[in-house]
Scaffold this motif. Sequence first.
Motif, PDB file in Angstrom:
ATOM      1  N   SER A   1       0.829  -1.212   0.000  1.00  0.00           N
ATOM      2  CA  SER A   1       0.000   0.000   0.000  1.00  0.00           C
ATOM      3  C   SER A   1       0.858   1.255   0.000  1.00  0.00           C
ATOM      4  O   SER A   1       0.621   2.188  -0.777  1.00  0.00           O
ATOM      5  N   PHE A   2       1.861   1.298   0.872  1.00  0.00           N
ATOM      6  CA  PHE A   2       2.714   2.476   0.987  1.00  0.00           C
ATOM      7  C   PHE A   2       3.553   2.689  -0.273  1.00  0.00           C
ATOM      8  O   PHE A   2       3.912   3.824  -0.593  1.00  0.00           O
ATOM      9  N   SER A   3       3.874   1.604  -0.974  1.00  0.00           N
ATOM     10  CA  SER A   3       4.673   1.748  -2.190  1.00  0.00           C
ATOM     11  C   SER A   3       3.832   2.228  -3.372  1.00  0.00           C
ATOM     12  O   SER A   3       4.365   2.766  -4.340  1.00  0.00           O
ATOM     13  N   LEU A   4       2.498   2.064  -3.287  1.00  0.00           N
ATOM     14  CA  LEU A   4       1.618   2.420  -4.403  1.00  0.00           C
ATOM     15  C   LEU A   4       0.906   3.754  -4.226  1.00  0.00           C
ATOM     16  O   LEU A   4       0.538   4.395  -5.216  1.00  0.00           O
ATOM     17  N   GLY A   5       0.671   4.173  -2.969  1.00  0.00           N
ATOM     18  CA  GLY A   5      -0.140   5.366  -2.749  1.00  0.00           C
ATOM     19  C   GLY A   5       0.420   6.272  -1.671  1.00  0.00           C
ATOM     20  O   GLY A   5       1.410   5.947  -1.008  1.00  0.00           O
ATOM     21  N   ASP A   6      -0.231   7.435  -1.463  1.00  0.00           N
ATOM     22  CA  ASP A   6       0.173   8.392  -0.444  1.00  0.00           C
ATOM     23  C   ASP A   6      -0.136   7.854   0.946  1.00  0.00           C
ATOM     24  O   ASP A   6      -1.180   7.226   1.172  1.00  0.00           O
ATOM     25  N   PHE A   7       0.752   8.151   1.892  1.00  0.00           N
ATOM     26  CA  PHE A   7       0.539   7.717   3.274  1.00  0.00           C
ATOM     27  C   PHE A   7      -0.782   8.235   3.820  1.00  0.00           C
ATOM     28  O   PHE A   7      -1.550   7.496   4.444  1.00  0.00           O
ATOM     29  N   GLY A   8      -1.069   9.534   3.592  1.00  0.00           N
ATOM     30  CA  GLY A   8      -2.259  10.161   4.155  1.00  0.00           C
ATOM     31  C   GLY A   8      -3.550   9.592   3.632  1.00  0.00           C
ATOM     32  O   GLY A   8      -4.618   9.875   4.179  1.00  0.00           O
ATOM     33  N   GLN A   9      -3.491   8.773   2.565  1.00  0.00           N
ATOM     34  CA  GLN A   9      -4.702   8.156   2.037  1.00  0.00           C
ATOM     35  C   GLN A   9      -4.714   6.648   2.252  1.00  0.00           C
ATOM     36  O   GLN A   9      -5.725   6.068   2.655  1.00  0.00           O
ATOM     37  N   MET A  10      -3.583   5.988   2.019  1.00  0.00           N
ATOM     38  CA  MET A  10      -3.530   4.535   2.196  1.00  0.00           C
ATOM     39  C   MET A  10      -3.733   4.144   3.652  1.00  0.00           C
ATOM     40  O   MET A  10      -4.440   3.185   3.956  1.00  0.00           O
ATOM     41  N   TYR A  11      -3.120   4.888   4.564  1.00  0.00           N
ATOM     42  CA  TYR A  11      -3.258   4.562   5.979  1.00  0.00           C
ATOM     43  C   TYR A  11      -4.719   4.670   6.447  1.00  0.00           C
ATOM     44  O   TYR A  11      -5.234   3.739   7.081  1.00  0.00           O
ATOM     45  N   PRO A  12      -5.444   5.752   6.141  1.00  0.00           N
ATOM     46  CA  PRO A  12      -6.848   5.811   6.554  1.00  0.00           C
ATOM     47  C   PRO A  12      -7.718   4.720   5.942  1.00  0.00           C
ATOM     48  O   PRO A  12      -8.598   4.177   6.616  1.00  0.00           O
ATOM     49  N   ILE A  13      -7.520   4.380   4.672  1.00  0.00           N
ATOM     50  CA  ILE A  13      -8.348   3.338   4.059  1.00  0.00           C
ATOM     51  C   ILE A  13      -8.070   1.995   4.711  1.00  0.00           C
ATOM     52  O   ILE A  13      -8.996   1.230   5.031  1.00  0.00           O
ATOM     53  N   ALA A  14      -6.796   1.696   4.939  1.00  0.00           N
ATOM     54  CA  ALA A  14      -6.444   0.427   5.564  1.00  0.00           C
ATOM     55  C   ALA A  14      -7.053   0.318   6.955  1.00  0.00           C
ATOM     56  O   ALA A  14      -7.610  -0.732   7.332  1.00  0.00           O
ATOM     57  N   ARG A  15      -6.967   1.392   7.749  1.00  0.00           N
ATOM     58  CA  ARG A  15      -7.477   1.332   9.113  1.00  0.00           C
ATOM     59  C   ARG A  15      -8.990   1.497   9.168  1.00  0.00           C
ATOM     60  O   ARG A  15      -9.645   0.929  10.057  1.00  0.00           O
ATOM     61  N   GLY A  16      -9.556   2.268   8.243  1.00  0.00           N
ATOM     62  CA  GLY A  16     -10.978   2.588   8.328  1.00  0.00           C
ATOM     63  C   GLY A  16     -11.902   1.446   7.982  1.00  0.00           C
ATOM     64  O   GLY A  16     -13.072   1.442   8.373  1.00  0.00           O
ATOM     65  N   THR A  17     -11.411   0.459   7.236  1.00  0.00           N
ATOM     66  CA  THR A  17     -12.263  -0.680   6.903  1.00  0.00           C
ATOM     67  C   THR A  17     -12.403  -1.660   8.060  1.00  0.00           C
ATOM     68  O   THR A  17     -13.323  -2.484   8.064  1.00  0.00           O
ATOM     69  N   ALA A  18     -11.512  -1.593   9.045  1.00  0.00           N
ATOM     70  CA  ALA A  18     -11.462  -2.633  10.065  1.00  0.00           C
ATOM     71  C   ALA A  18     -12.601  -2.616  11.088  1.00  0.00           C
ATOM     72  O   ALA A  18     -13.132  -3.683  11.413  1.00  0.00           O
ATOM     73  N   PRO A  19     -13.025  -1.464  11.651  1.00  0.00           N
ATOM     74  CA  PRO A  19     -13.952  -1.522  12.784  1.00  0.00           C
ATOM     75  C   PRO A  19     -15.273  -2.222  12.511  1.00  0.00           C
ATOM     76  O   PRO A  19     -15.734  -3.038  13.320  1.00  0.00           O
ATOM     77  N   LEU A  20     -15.905  -1.919  11.360  1.00  0.00           N
ATOM     78  CA  LEU A  20     -17.179  -2.575  11.069  1.00  0.00           C
ATOM     79  C   LEU A  20     -16.996  -4.062  10.824  1.00  0.00           C
ATOM     80  O   LEU A  20     -17.850  -4.880  11.225  1.00  0.00           O
TER      81      LEU A  20
END
Length: 283
Positions: free
Chosen positions: A79-98
């Motif tokens: 993820s970090f090699s393909l996209g911006d940190f400020g976007q990849m990190y939120p998408i990766a973490r934001g899918t988890a809670p639900l």
Amino acid sequence: MTPLVAAAVLMAAVTHASWNAIAASIEDQLVAFTLIAGGGTVIGAVMACFSPLPEAAAWPYLIASALLHIGYQALLMRSFSLGDFGQMYPIARGTAPLVVTVLAAVFVGENLGGWQLAGVAIASAGLMGVALWGFRGSGTRPHWPALLAALATGLSIAAYTVVDGVGVRSSGTPLGYIAWLMILEGTLIPAYTLYVHRGGLPARLRPYAVRGLLGAAMSIAAYGLVLWAQTRAPLAPVAALRESSIIVGAAIGALLFKERFGGPRIAAAGLMVVGIGLMLRAG
């Protein structure tokens, strides 16, 4: 969820976003995660000398979690090699809670009350708002390989969160559980890097050694706090509150990596605060 547990999880969120930013700042992602995983193994070995051995019932969960964490690290590197940190990190973490909410209900029998469920849902909406605004704000189309890698990372986070939530409760020792988890998960990536770079590995590691080892210590501290919280509160609210690290990650992306933040992300952060308030009311 008591205020003490909430404070521990919020501290874990800040620490987690910080070590991810350290990893993202190292251009060679294999080097970054070699230092973080290898450093975590060394720290885990030291911790294991001063903590009880986990109960026998916890070991299947430890092994399963180690495998899931290795997959998570590989996906996060991608993820970090393909996209911006400020976007990849939120998408990766934001899918988890639900996803954790569903898995905890199905496999652990944790059915949330109305306030808790509303808090998880609202917080998750805020988290995903922080993540997805980047596409709208930049005026660009999603980069699908990066997006899919980040979503897969989120699913792996949900899986190991539930596995560890059950495992640490059966271990009898959160400190011993995190120590042995670091030992089990932290050897494969350094071994692979050694195979790839062989004699040239020390020269590659040396410029980033301090940052990488700091990231390792922060990684252990962040997840240790989460594991402790999982022994004292339901898994889904802990997972949702933990992902407030997304707000910290977005701020780090804006300040250090010069990525946009803007009003929509502030509004999304407000949703996150409302969700946290509902979860604390439920506690």
